[in-house]
Design a protein around this motif. Structure first.
Motif, mmCIF file in Angstrom:
data_model
loop_
_atom_site.group_PDB
_atom_site.id
_atom_site.type_symbol
_atom_site.label_atom_id
_atom_site.label_comp_id
_atom_site.label_asym_id
_atom_site.label_seq_id
_atom_site.Cartn_x
_atom_site.Cartn_y
_atom_site.Cartn_z
ATOM 1 N N THR A 58 0.820 -1.202 0.000
ATOM 2 C CA THR A 58 0.000 0.000 0.000
ATOM 3 C C THR A 58 0.862 1.263 0.000
ATOM 4 N N LYS A 59 0.198 2.380 -0.213
ATOM 5 C CA LYS A 59 0.869 3.674 -0.135
ATOM 6 C C LYS A 59 1.417 3.895 1.275
ATOM 7 N N ALA A 60 0.664 3.466 2.263
ATOM 8 C CA ALA A 60 1.119 3.593 3.650
ATOM 9 C C ALA A 60 2.348 2.719 3.897
ATOM 10 N N ASP A 61 2.384 1.528 3.280
ATOM 11 C CA ASP A 61 3.568 0.666 3.389
ATOM 12 C C ASP A 61 4.797 1.380 2.825
ATOM 13 N N PHE A 62 4.617 2.037 1.695
ATOM 14 C CA PHE A 62 5.727 2.749 1.056
ATOM 15 C C PHE A 62 6.232 3.868 1.953
ATOM 16 N N LYS A 63 5.309 4.661 2.475
ATOM 17 C CA LYS A 63 5.689 5.767 3.351
ATOM 18 C C LYS A 63 6.392 5.250 4.607
ATOM 19 N N ALA A 64 5.850 4.200 5.199
ATOM 20 C CA ALA A 64 6.443 3.643 6.419
ATOM 21 C C ALA A 64 7.860 3.133 6.159
ATOM 22 N N LEU A 65 8.074 2.476 5.040
ATOM 23 C CA LEU A 65 9.402 1.985 4.700
ATOM 24 C C LEU A 65 10.355 3.157 4.459
ATOM 25 N N ARG A 66 9.899 4.163 3.746
ATOM 26 C CA ARG A 66 10.727 5.340 3.488
ATOM 27 C C ARG A 66 11.148 5.998 4.798
ATOM 28 N N GLU A 67 10.197 6.166 5.702
ATOM 29 C CA GLU A 67 10.511 6.790 6.983
ATOM 30 C C GLU A 67 11.400 5.894 7.843
ATOM 31 N N ARG A 68 11.176 4.581 7.791
ATOM 32 C CA ARG A 68 11.989 3.652 8.576
ATOM 33 C C ARG A 68 13.462 3.721 8.182
ATOM 34 N N VAL A 69 13.733 3.893 6.890
ATOM 35 C CA VAL A 69 15.129 3.945 6.447
ATOM 36 C C VAL A 69 15.702 5.353 6.542
ATOM 37 N N GLN B 51 21.050 -1.249 5.245
ATOM 38 C CA GLN B 51 21.032 -0.812 6.643
ATOM 39 C C GLN B 51 21.093 -2.013 7.592
ATOM 40 N N LYS B 52 20.371 -3.068 7.284
ATOM 41 C CA LYS B 52 20.425 -4.271 8.123
ATOM 42 C C LYS B 52 21.849 -4.819 8.174
ATOM 43 N N GLN B 53 22.537 -4.790 7.037
ATOM 44 C CA GLN B 53 23.918 -5.264 7.003
ATOM 45 C C GLN B 53 24.825 -4.385 7.864
ATOM 46 N N ARG B 54 24.610 -3.067 7.823
ATOM 47 C CA ARG B 54 25.411 -2.151 8.644
ATOM 48 C C ARG B 54 25.150 -2.385 10.136
ATOM 49 N N VAL B 55 23.899 -2.610 10.483
ATOM 50 C CA VAL B 55 23.561 -2.880 11.886
ATOM 51 C C VAL B 55 24.235 -4.177 12.338
ATOM 52 N N SER B 56 24.170 -5.210 11.509
ATOM 53 C CA SER B 56 24.818 -6.482 11.847
ATOM 54 C C SER B 56 26.320 -6.295 12.028
ATOM 55 N N TYR B 57 26.930 -5.506 11.168
ATOM 56 C CA TYR B 57 28.354 -5.233 11.277
ATOM 57 C C TYR B 57 28.666 -4.556 12.614
ATOM 58 N N CYS B 58 27.894 -3.525 12.956
ATOM 59 C CA CYS B 58 28.116 -2.802 14.218
ATOM 60 C C CYS B 58 27.981 -3.726 15.417
ATOM 61 N N LEU B 59 26.958 -4.551 15.413
ATOM 62 C CA LEU B 59 26.750 -5.482 16.521
ATOM 63 C C LEU B 59 27.870 -6.515 16.576
ATOM 64 N N GLY B 60 28.393 -6.889 15.410
ATOM 65 C CA GLY B 60 29.514 -7.823 15.357
ATOM 66 C C GLY B 60 30.772 -7.231 15.967
ATOM 67 N N TRP C 5 19.783 8.722 6.528
ATOM 68 C CA TRP C 5 20.143 7.323 6.316
ATOM 69 C C TRP C 5 21.039 6.802 7.437
ATOM 70 N N PRO C 6 22.201 7.430 7.718
ATOM 71 C CA PRO C 6 23.025 6.913 8.817
ATOM 72 C C PRO C 6 22.365 7.083 10.183
ATOM 73 N N ASN C 7 21.537 8.113 10.346
ATOM 74 C CA ASN C 7 20.837 8.267 11.616
ATOM 75 C C ASN C 7 19.847 7.125 11.836
ATOM 76 N N ALA C 8 19.224 6.658 10.763
ATOM 77 C CA ALA C 8 18.313 5.518 10.891
ATOM 78 C C ALA C 8 19.088 4.270 11.318
ATOM 79 N N VAL C 9 20.275 4.074 10.752
ATOM 80 C CA VAL C 9 21.116 2.946 11.150
ATOM 81 C C VAL C 9 21.476 3.079 12.636
ATOM 82 N N SER C 10 21.832 4.284 13.057
ATOM 83 C CA SER C 10 22.182 4.513 14.465
ATOM 84 C C SER C 10 21.015 4.171 15.385
#
Length: 144
Positions: A4-15, A60-69, A108-113
């Motif tokens: 949905t359009k809401a799915d798109f917006k939510a994903l955009r904001e999440r990243v 972003q998921k890969q960057r988070v995994s790297y940081c946690l590693g 983008w990097p703030n979302a990863v943080s």
């Protein structure tokens, strides 16, 4: 399952991207991107827009995994959890352009943080956000 359009917006904001960020990345007008999220406009986001956001989310998921590693390696090396993990956060685009690692929007990097902070919190590890000018720890490729 239909996206949905809401799915798109939510994903955009999440990243951590603005509508203008997405429009710039895809080479479309800002108003076009706005329409993709507007429930009163007939057409939703095209497949390439979804693919772009999904690629950003995966990176972003890969960057988070790297940081946690890195944190897990330090725990193994020192035999204890860190007292408090400093996480770099950017106040605005100007700060990111001056101190950041890559070109692009600062959201983008703030979302990863924020994602790293969430995972640390789940693990019971304390953290604090720091601007590069306020004692954030420099990492390879950073400009501070």
């Amino acid at each position: 399952m239909e996206r949905t359009k809401a799915d798109f917006k939510a994903l955009r904001e999440r990243v951590g991207l603005s509508q203008q960020d997405v429009a710039n990345a895809l080479g479309v007008n800002y108003k076009t991107e706005k329409r993709w999220e507007n429930p009163n406009f007939k057409y939703g986001a095209p497949e390439d827009a979804w693919e772009y956001l999904e690629k950003v989310a995966e990176t972003q998921k890969q960057r988070v995994s790297y940081c946690l590693g890195v944190i897990a390696q330090q725990v193994e090396e020192y035999g204890q959890e860190p007292v408090c993990v400093p996480i770099t956060y950017y106040r605005d685009q100007k700060m990111y352009d001056e101190y950041g690692r890559d070109e692009g929007p600062f959201g983008w990097p703030n979302a990863v943080s924020r994602m790293v902070a969430y995972e640390l919190e789940r693990r019971g590890i304390e953290y604090e956000f720091r601007y590069p000018t306020d004692g954030a720890i420099s990492t390879e490729g950073s400009n501070y």
